[in-house]
Design a protein around this motif. Structure first.
Motif, PDB file in Angstrom:
ATOM      1  N   ILE A  95       0.836  -1.203   0.000  1.00  0.00           N
ATOM      2  CA  ILE A  95       0.000   0.000   0.000  1.00  0.00           C
ATOM      3  C   ILE A  95       0.867   1.249   0.000  1.00  0.00           C
ATOM      4  N   LEU A  96       1.901   1.285   0.846  1.00  0.00           N
ATOM      5  CA  LEU A  96       2.771   2.456   0.916  1.00  0.00           C
ATOM      6  C   LEU A  96       3.531   2.679  -0.389  1.00  0.00           C
ATOM      7  N   ALA A  97       3.777   1.587  -1.126  1.00  0.00           N
ATOM      8  CA  ALA A  97       4.449   1.712  -2.418  1.00  0.00           C
ATOM      9  C   ALA A  97       3.518   2.208  -3.516  1.00  0.00           C
ATOM     10  N   GLY A  98       2.236   2.330  -3.208  1.00  0.00           N
ATOM     11  CA  GLY A  98       1.274   2.799  -4.201  1.00  0.00           C
ATOM     12  C   GLY A  98       0.835   1.731  -5.173  1.00  0.00           C
ATOM     13  N   LEU A  99       1.073   0.456  -4.832  1.00  0.00           N
ATOM     14  CA  LEU A  99       0.744  -0.641  -5.739  1.00  0.00           C
ATOM     15  C   LEU A  99      -0.655  -1.192  -5.510  1.00  0.00           C
ATOM     16  N   CYS A 100      -1.299  -0.828  -4.416  1.00  0.00           N
ATOM     17  CA  CYS A 100      -2.700  -1.193  -4.214  1.00  0.00           C
ATOM     18  C   CYS A 100      -3.293  -0.267  -3.167  1.00  0.00           C
ATOM     19  N   ASP A 101      -4.610  -0.252  -3.088  1.00  0.00           N
ATOM     20  CA  ASP A 101      -5.320   0.592  -2.126  1.00  0.00           C
ATOM     21  C   ASP A 101      -5.966  -0.200  -0.997  1.00  0.00           C
ATOM     22  N   VAL A 102      -6.332  -1.438  -1.265  1.00  0.00           N
ATOM     23  CA  VAL A 102      -7.037  -2.250  -0.268  1.00  0.00           C
ATOM     24  C   VAL A 102      -6.399  -3.635  -0.202  1.00  0.00           C
ATOM     25  N   ALA A 103      -6.020  -4.042   1.007  1.00  0.00           N
ATOM     26  CA  ALA A 103      -5.422  -5.361   1.205  1.00  0.00           C
ATOM     27  C   ALA A 103      -6.127  -6.063   2.358  1.00  0.00           C
ATOM     28  N   LEU A 104      -6.225  -7.368   2.230  1.00  0.00           N
ATOM     29  CA  LEU A 104      -6.851  -8.203   3.254  1.00  0.00           C
ATOM     30  C   LEU A 104      -5.786  -9.159   3.797  1.00  0.00           C
ATOM     31  N   VAL A 105      -5.594  -9.159   5.107  1.00  0.00           N
ATOM     32  CA  VAL A 105      -4.597 -10.017   5.759  1.00  0.00           C
ATOM     33  C   VAL A 105      -5.328 -11.018   6.644  1.00  0.00           C
ATOM     34  N   ILE A 106      -5.029 -12.307   6.456  1.00  0.00           N
ATOM     35  CA  ILE A 106      -5.770 -13.369   7.135  1.00  0.00           C
ATOM     36  C   ILE A 106      -4.793 -14.362   7.751  1.00  0.00           C
ATOM     37  N   GLY A 107      -5.101 -14.818   8.954  1.00  0.00           N
ATOM     38  CA  GLY A 107      -4.369 -15.914   9.579  1.00  0.00           C
ATOM     39  C   GLY A 107      -5.335 -16.829  10.295  1.00  0.00           C
ATOM     40  N   ALA A 108      -5.110 -18.127  10.183  1.00  0.00           N
ATOM     41  CA  ALA A 108      -5.984 -19.085  10.853  1.00  0.00           C
ATOM     42  C   ALA A 108      -5.224 -20.378  11.084  1.00  0.00           C
ATOM     43  N   ASP A 109      -5.646 -21.125  12.093  1.00  0.00           N
ATOM     44  CA  ASP A 109      -4.958 -22.379  12.414  1.00  0.00           C
ATOM     45  C   ASP A 109      -5.950 -23.388  12.965  1.00  0.00           C
ATOM     46  N   SER A 110      -5.664 -24.645  12.679  1.00  0.00           N
ATOM     47  CA  SER A 110      -6.348 -25.771  13.298  1.00  0.00           C
ATOM     48  C   SER A 110      -5.253 -26.616  13.924  1.00  0.00           C
ATOM     49  N   THR A 111      -5.268 -26.762  15.241  1.00  0.00           N
ATOM     50  CA  THR A 111      -4.112 -27.301  15.953  1.00  0.00           C
ATOM     51  C   THR A 111      -4.371 -28.688  16.523  1.00  0.00           C
ATOM     52  N   PRO A 112      -3.300 -29.452  16.724  1.00  0.00           N
ATOM     53  CA  PRO A 112      -3.452 -30.782  17.312  1.00  0.00           C
ATOM     54  C   PRO A 112      -3.692 -30.703  18.812  1.00  0.00           C
ATOM     55  N   LYS A 113      -4.100 -31.789  19.384  1.00  0.00           N
ATOM     56  CA  LYS A 113      -4.285 -31.869  20.829  1.00  0.00           C
ATOM     57  C   LYS A 113      -2.932 -31.820  21.532  1.00  0.00           C
ATOM     58  N   GLY A 114      -2.892 -31.171  22.670  1.00  0.00           N
ATOM     59  CA  GLY A 114      -1.658 -31.136  23.439  1.00  0.00           C
ATOM     60  C   GLY A 114      -0.726 -30.038  22.994  1.00  0.00           C
ATOM     61  N   PHE A 115       0.522 -30.104  23.453  1.00  0.00           N
ATOM     62  CA  PHE A 115       1.499 -29.080  23.135  1.00  0.00           C
ATOM     63  C   PHE A 115       2.090 -29.313  21.749  1.00  0.00           C
ATOM     64  N   PHE A 116       2.587 -28.243  21.136  1.00  0.00           N
ATOM     65  CA  PHE A 116       3.179 -28.343  19.807  1.00  0.00           C
ATOM     66  C   PHE A 116       4.459 -29.184  19.838  1.00  0.00           C
ATOM     67  N   LYS A 117       4.741 -29.821  18.727  1.00  0.00           N
ATOM     68  CA  LYS A 117       5.987 -30.556  18.550  1.00  0.00           C
ATOM     69  C   LYS A 117       6.557 -30.186  17.185  1.00  0.00           C
ATOM     70  N   PRO A 118       7.836 -30.494  16.924  1.00  0.00           N
ATOM     71  CA  PRO A 118       8.419 -30.158  15.616  1.00  0.00           C
ATOM     72  C   PRO A 118       7.645 -30.800  14.476  1.00  0.00           C
ATOM     73  N   VAL A 119       7.647 -30.125  13.346  1.00  0.00           N
ATOM     74  CA  VAL A 119       6.920 -30.592  12.165  1.00  0.00           C
ATOM     75  C   VAL A 119       7.912 -31.096  11.127  1.00  0.00           C
ATOM     76  N   GLY A 120       7.577 -32.181  10.442  1.00  0.00           N
ATOM     77  CA  GLY A 120       8.388 -32.616   9.313  1.00  0.00           C
ATOM     78  C   GLY A 120       9.281 -33.809   9.567  1.00  0.00           C
ATOM     79  N   GLY A 121       9.062 -34.542  10.650  1.00  0.00           N
ATOM     80  CA  GLY A 121       9.862 -35.729  10.910  1.00  0.00           C
ATOM     81  C   GLY A 121      11.235 -35.405  11.474  1.00  0.00           C
ATOM     82  N   ASP A 122      12.137 -36.388  11.421  1.00  0.00           N
ATOM     83  CA  ASP A 122      13.483 -36.212  11.977  1.00  0.00           C
ATOM     84  C   ASP A 122      14.329 -35.343  11.064  1.00  0.00           C
ATOM     85  N   ARG A 123      14.718 -34.183  11.562  1.00  0.00           N
ATOM     86  CA  ARG A 123      15.521 -33.246  10.776  1.00  0.00           C
ATOM     87  C   ARG A 123      16.674 -32.766  11.658  1.00  0.00           C
ATOM     88  N   HIS A 124      17.819 -33.384  11.485  1.00  0.00           N
ATOM     89  CA  HIS A 124      18.940 -33.145  12.387  1.00  0.00           C
ATOM     90  C   HIS A 124      19.561 -31.764  12.226  1.00  0.00           C
TER      91      HIS A 124
END
Length: 392
Positions: A95-124
Motif C-alpha cells: 500500500i505504501l508503495a502505491g501498488l494497491c489501495d485495499v489489502a486483506l490479511v488473514i491468519g488461521a490455524d487448526s491445531t493438534p491436541k496437546g502441546f506443539f511438537k516439531p513438524v516434518g519428521g526427523d531433521r537433524h
C-alpha cells in the motif's frame, strides 16, 4: 499512511474444522466491519500454518480460492509466531508503495491436541527438532527455563506468575472471542498440575483453533470512500544482533557469545525499540499493549522488554495494578494467549484486531478508557519477531 479499516475474528476454541473455514469467517467479518466487498480487495496476504498440509503452506491462495477467485493478487508468508505481523507488513508495504489501495490479511490455524511438537519428521539440521530431542526441552520446558531465570535474577515468585493469569483471565472473561471466559483465583492457578517447574498448567497457554483478519487501506482510498480507521504507525520485524546466535534456548553460551561482548539490547527489546523509533513515540506514550504471553512468567519479561519498567520491576508493576484493566497501561486487555491459546498464524493479527477495537472505543466491557496508542509484540523461532504500533 496505512489504515486498519476493518477487523474480524473467528472465536478461538477446539472446533476440529479446517483452518480455511476459520480464516474465511474472520475475513468476511473484517470486510463487513470495513463496509467493503470481497471484490474491493486488490491484494490478499495469508499467514501460513505448517500443521495443515499443503493448503497451509500456501495460505494466501487457499483463502483467496475459498472466498472466490476475483483476480486479486495474493501472497503467503511464514514467520513462526510472528507470521501474522509479517503478513501485515507485506500488505502495508504494498500500500505504501502505491501498488494497491485495499489489502486483506488473514491468519488461521487448526491445531493438534496437546502441546506443539516439531513438524516434518526427523531433521537433524533443525534447531527446533534438536531442542526437543537432545535437550528434552519441549515448549513448556523452554518456558520454564525463562521463568527460572526470572526467579533467579529478580526474585519473582510462583505467586507473581499466578497473578498474571488472574489478571488475564478477568480480561478474557469479557471477550466474546476468547476460548477461556472464566475468571480464576491465584489459589486455583497454584493448585493446577505442575507441568514444567515452576510453571503449572494454568501458567501455560493452550493450543487452539481460531482465525483473525484485518482490512488495510491507503489514506486516499479511505478518504474517497468515507472510511474511518486506525493508523499503523510502525511495524518492526528486526532480527537478532550478533552474538545472539542461539535463539531457541535461553542462557546457553556459544563460541560467539563467549568471545565478544553481548549486543547493547536484548532481542525482544530491540524489536520494540525499532517500532518506537519508527513511530516517533516511546513507552510512556502507550495506552495499552498486547504482548506474547506464552507463559505467565514471560509476560513479566515483556513489561521490561518494551520499556514499561526497569529490569526486575515487572512483578511490582503487576502488583500495583498498573497493567490490569483500569490501570495506567493495561497489558493484554484482550485476555492474551492465557485466554485464547495459540493459533499461530492468527495471533499477531488478533492482537491488531484488539488494538483496533480499543482505539475505536469499541471493546465493550474491557475498553481501555481514552485509548490513543497501542503496541502489539511477538517473538517466534529462528529470529522472527514483530512489534506493531497503531494510533488514532
Amino acid at each position: 499512511m496505512t489504515l486498519v479499516v476493518g477487523a474480524g475474528m473467528h472465536p478461538w476454541g477446539k472446533w476440529g474444522r479446517p483452518f480455511v473455514e476459520y480464516g474465511v469467517a474472520a475475513a468476511r467479518r473484517a470486510l463487513a466491519d470495513a463496509g467493503l466487498l470481497w471484490t474491493d480487495v486488490q491484494f490478499v496476504v495469508g499467514a501460513d500454518t505448517i500443521r495443515n498440509g499443503y493448503p497451509g503452506f500456501v495460505a494466501g491462495s487457499s483463502f483467496a480460492q475459498a472466498l472466490g477467485w476475483s483476480g486479486a493478487r495474493f501472497a503467503s508468508c511464514y514467520a513462526a509466531c510472528a507470521s501474522g505481523a509479517h503478513a501485515i507488513e507485506i500488505a502495508r508495504t504494498r500500500i505504501l508503495a502505491g501498488l494497491c489501495d485495499v489489502a486483506l490479511v488473514i491468519g488461521a490455524d487448526s491445531t493438534p491436541k496437546g502441546f506443539f511438537k516439531p513438524v516434518g519428521g526427523d531433521r537433524h539440521d533443525d534447531p527446533d527438532w534438536l531442542r526437543f530431542r537432545l535437550l528434552g526441552a519441549s515448549n513448556p520446558a523452554y518456558f520454564a527455563l525463562y521463568a527460572r531465570r526470572r526467579m533467579a535474577l529478580y526474585g519473582s515468585t510462583a505467586q507473581d506468575f499466578a497473578a498474571v493469569k488472574v489478571k488475564n483471565a478477568r480480561a478474557g472473561s469479557l471477550n466474546p472471542n476468547a476460548r477461556y471466559r472464566k475468571t480464576v483465583t491465584a489459589e486455583e492457578v497454584l493448585a493446577s498440575p505442575m507441568v514444567a517447574d515452576p510453571l503449572r498448567l494454568m501458567d501455560i497457554c493452550a493450543t487452539s483453533d481460531g482465525g483473525a483478519a484485518v482490512v488495510l487501506a491507503s489514506e486516499s482510498f479511505a478518504r474517497r470512500r468515507g472510511l474511518s480507521g486506525v493508523r499503523i504507525a510502525a511495524v518492526s520485524t528486526v532480527g537478532p544482533t550478533f552474538p545472539n546466535t542461539v535463539l531457541e534456548m535461553p542462557n546457553f553460551a556459544t563460541d560467539s557469545s563467549a568471545a565478544v561482548p553481548p549486543p547493547e539490547r536484548a532481542f525482544r527489546s530491540s524489536i520494540a525499540s525499532a517500532a518506537y523509533e519508527e513511530a516517533g513515540v516511546g513507552p510512556g506514550d502507550l495506552s495499552l499493549a498486547e504482548v506474547y504471553d506464552l507463559s505467565t512468567a514471560l509476560e513479566l519479561d515483556w513489561y521490561e522488554d518494551i520499556g514499561l519498567c526497569e529490569p526486575g520491576e515487572a512483578a511490582e508493576m503487576l502488583r500495583s495494578g498498573e497493567t490490569a484493566l483500569g490501570g495506567k497501561v493495561p497489558v493484554n486487555p484482550s485476555g492474551g494467549l492465557a485466554s485464547f491459546g495459540e493459533a499461530i498464524p492468527a495471533q499477531a493479527i488478533a492482537q491488531v484486531c484488539e488494538l483496533t477495537w480499543q482505539l475505536r472505543g469499541a471493546a465493550g466491557a474491557r475498553q481501555v478508557e481514552g485509548a490513543r496508542l497501542g503496541l502489539a509484540v511477538n517473538q517466534g523461532l529462528f529470529g522472527h519477531g514483530s512489534a506493531i504500533i497503531t494510533v488514532v
